[in-house]
Design an enzyme around this catalytic site. Structure first.
Site, mmCIF file in Angstrom:
data_model
loop_
_atom_site.group_PDB
_atom_site.id
_atom_site.type_symbol
_atom_site.label_atom_id
_atom_site.label_comp_id
_atom_site.label_asym_id
_atom_site.label_seq_id
_atom_site.Cartn_x
_atom_site.Cartn_y
_atom_site.Cartn_z
ATOM 1 N N LYS A 50 40.793 33.678 44.643
ATOM 2 C CA LYS A 50 40.749 32.952 45.863
ATOM 3 C C LYS A 50 39.349 32.233 46.070
ATOM 4 O O LYS A 50 38.444 32.869 45.664
ATOM 5 C CB LYS A 50 40.724 34.063 46.947
ATOM 6 C CG LYS A 50 40.886 33.537 48.710
ATOM 7 C CD LYS A 50 41.216 34.502 49.369
ATOM 8 C CE LYS A 50 41.391 34.156 50.724
ATOM 9 N NZ LYS A 50 41.482 35.256 51.809
ATOM 10 N N SER A 98 45.185 34.801 55.027
ATOM 11 C CA SER A 98 44.564 33.418 54.478
ATOM 12 C C SER A 98 44.629 33.316 53.017
ATOM 13 O O SER A 98 44.147 32.156 52.515
ATOM 14 C CB SER A 98 43.061 33.638 54.604
ATOM 15 O OG SER A 98 42.265 34.337 54.366
ATOM 16 N N SER A 155 44.782 39.620 55.209
ATOM 17 C CA SER A 155 44.886 38.169 54.387
ATOM 18 C C SER A 155 45.349 38.414 53.034
ATOM 19 O O SER A 155 45.528 37.319 52.422
ATOM 20 C CB SER A 155 43.714 37.306 54.343
ATOM 21 O OG SER A 155 43.348 36.905 55.647
HETATM 22 N N1 GLN Z 1 44.582 36.452 60.104
HETATM 23 C C1 GLN Z 1 43.359 37.139 60.411
HETATM 24 C C2 GLN Z 1 42.300 36.305 60.861
HETATM 25 O O1 GLN Z 1 42.634 35.101 60.899
HETATM 26 C C3 GLN Z 1 42.970 37.894 59.012
HETATM 27 C C4 GLN Z 1 42.549 36.733 58.252
HETATM 28 C C5 GLN Z 1 41.998 37.646 57.086
HETATM 29 O O2 GLN Z 1 42.299 38.980 56.549
HETATM 30 N N2 GLN Z 1 40.965 37.097 56.277
HETATM 31 O O3 GLN Z 1 41.062 36.466 60.978
#
Ligand code: GLN
Length: 519
Positions: free
Chosen positions: A87, A162, A186
């Protein structure tokens, strides 16, 4: 025959463990595996856009180094020659690391994140960097400054986020392993949306050194893989104390693979003696596919010898509200460094007349709308006069959610099972209208994050309406990563959901072998 089997291993991205074993045995070269993975990547990318950077030269050099070590009889690690996608919020020395933000479009780190360097030290070959929501803020990978990633099962749908690029790369069979990060879901949610396995370690189990911080008290580095066995292999390699991250705990790391082997050797009832708590809460709406997947998973766990009973987590419905105060609050502090002075491209603000205009121009022009929204929310929540009412209350809810989990464990529950997401992957663009509706879909992934708990998401069904994959997650007590992986592995031992591949994976594999035939 041996050569044919060897080539099949090189072309089959569904087992990292098998690939590494073939490399270690000298049956296939890391170079051949890398070439095959690059061909699959080339075939998949026009559809997916899972990668932001491909480091073909670096990958070939790393693969040849692994092959030289094997040829010289030197020790090579458990990931020898396995292609790895990372990532793009994990720093890689000499390889661009953007967190999918325009303000970091030209950022090339001088050092490598501990999680990545440990994977590479174990023999993994870094193929490239994957797309994501900017700084990890999102659930669809549409909040990338460089355009969205498509879901391999249906390119009209999002891969989740994400860590959507990492999940799509694994689902399409480009690489057998990918690193993601999980702050509030994410790793787990894109794993569920793409039909792969996602492992979010306990907070502190894996070093965050070299991770571009989103919300430091919640951020974890996790794995996307075709199976729990492969996720455990990479998870183990990354885990443990790190002089560069004081929050990486020093507790001995359990031998995850041994825990899984015990399941395989355990006969018909490998989960005998365990009690599974089924998270039941009518206040959190999930669709029929998600509910059915959990019900079926509970039957499977019972057949494996576990006892199961419903468990209520009274503060569950408050978790999302608390998370969307705390995570933006931490983000507002962490992202202050992208000001055009310390970090961040100045872009059109380069010619600004004053420092104030330079900072405002850099941040206004270089950060996306969702990121700016989170910075504003977080700054507000921390401001004098609102700090106690917002940040303070959210911290109290966080403590209460953690206490709910502790009483579940105290009441004799070993692991919890729930859906990962309330529904399967939506269409691209579906979340544009309502950010709060998107946030609400994090209802089941955020609670374990607030409590720092380990969780594994596994494919566990298919949505009858869309045909898209559906996942369930297993959650355990802090630092009980081996237990959670063990339960998820036992589940995969008697189910086939994780073996389903999107049609795109076959297309990509065929295109890659056609390319090989031409060369
Ligand atoms: N969807 C969540 C957010 O937008 C989790 C994102 C994540 O785990 N980085 O914060």
């Amino acid at each position: 025959r041996r050569r044919a089997a060897t080539l099949r291993a090189a072309a089959d991205p569904t087992s990292a463990a098998a690939m590494a074993a073939a490399v270690r045995a000298g049956a296939v070269t890391a170079e051949a595996l890398t070439v095959a993975a690059l061909r699959r990547l080339t075939a998949a990318e026009p559809t997916l856009h899972a990668f932001l950077t491909v480091d073909a030269d670096g990958a070939m050099a790393a693969a040849r180094a692994v092959d030289a070590a094997v040829a010289a009889g030197r020790r090579v690690g458990p990931l020898a020659g396995v292609p790895l996608a990372v990532k793009d919020n994990l720093c890689t020395a000499g390889v661009p690391t953007t967190a999918a933000s325009a303000c970091l479009a030209n950022h090339v780190p001088a050092y490598t994140a501990t999680a990545v360097s440990r994977a590479v030290a174990a023999g993994a070959v870094l193929l490239g960097k994957t797309n994501m929501d900017e700084f990890g803020m999102g659930s669809s990978t549409e909040r990338s400054a460089f355009g969205p990633t498509a879901n391999p099962w249906d390119p009209a749908r999002v891969p989740g986020g994400s860590s959507g690029g990492s999940a799509a790369a694994v689902a399409a069979g480009v690489t057998p392993l990918a690193l993601g990060t999980d702050t509030g879901g994410s790793v787990r949610q894109p794993a569920a949306h793409c039909g792969v396995t996602g492992y979010k370690p306990s907070y502190g189990r894996v070093s965050r050194h070299g991770l571009l911080a989103y919300a430091s008290s919640l951020d974890t580095v996790g794995v996307l893989a075709p199976s729990v066995a492969d996720a455990a292999l990479l998870g183990r390699v990354m885990a443990g104390a790190d002089a560069f991250d004081p929050t990486a705990v020093a507790d001995a790391v359990a031998d995850y693979s041994a825990a899984l082997a015990a399941v395989d050797a355990g006969g018909g009832a490998p989960l005998a003696g365990l009690t599974v708590g089924v998270v039941t809460d009518e206040r959190v709406a999930v669709d029929a596919a998600a509910a059915d997947a959990v019900a079926a998973a509970v039957e499977t766990l019972r057949a494996l010898g576990a006892a199961a009973r419903p468990v209520a987590l009274p503060r569950l419905p408050s978790a999302v509200a608390a998370y969307y105060v705390l995570a933006p609050a931490e983000a507002s502090a962490n992202l202050a460094r992208y000001d055009g002075l310390r970090y961040g491209d100045r872009g059109a603000a380069a010619g600004a007349a004053t420092v104030g205009e330079l900072v405002a121009g850099t941040r206004g022009g270089g950060l996306g709308a969702e990121t700016r929204r989170r910075i504003l929310l977080g700054t507000y929540a921390l401001s004098a006069g609102y700090h106690d009412a917002l940040y303070g209350r959210a911290q109290a809810v966080r403590a209460a959610v953690a206490a709910d989990f502790r009483s579940a464990w105290g009441g004799g529950v070993d692991v919890l099972v729930s859906p990962v997401a309330p529904a399967a992957a939506p269409l691209l663009g579906a979340g544009d209208a309502s950010p709060t509706a998107v946030y609400a879909a994090d209802a089941l992934t955020v609670p374990p994050s607030l409590a720092g708990l380990p969780a594994v998401a596994v494919p566990a069904g298919v949505c009858g309406v869309t045909g898209m994959p559906v996942g369930v997650q297993f959650v355990g007590p802090a630092m009980a990563d081996a237990l959670v992986l063990r339960v998820a592995h036992a589940f995969q031992g008697v189910t086939d959901w994780h073996r389903r591949r999107p049609p795109l994976a076959a297309t990509v594999a065929a295109a890659a072998s056609a390319a090989a035939a031409v060369v």
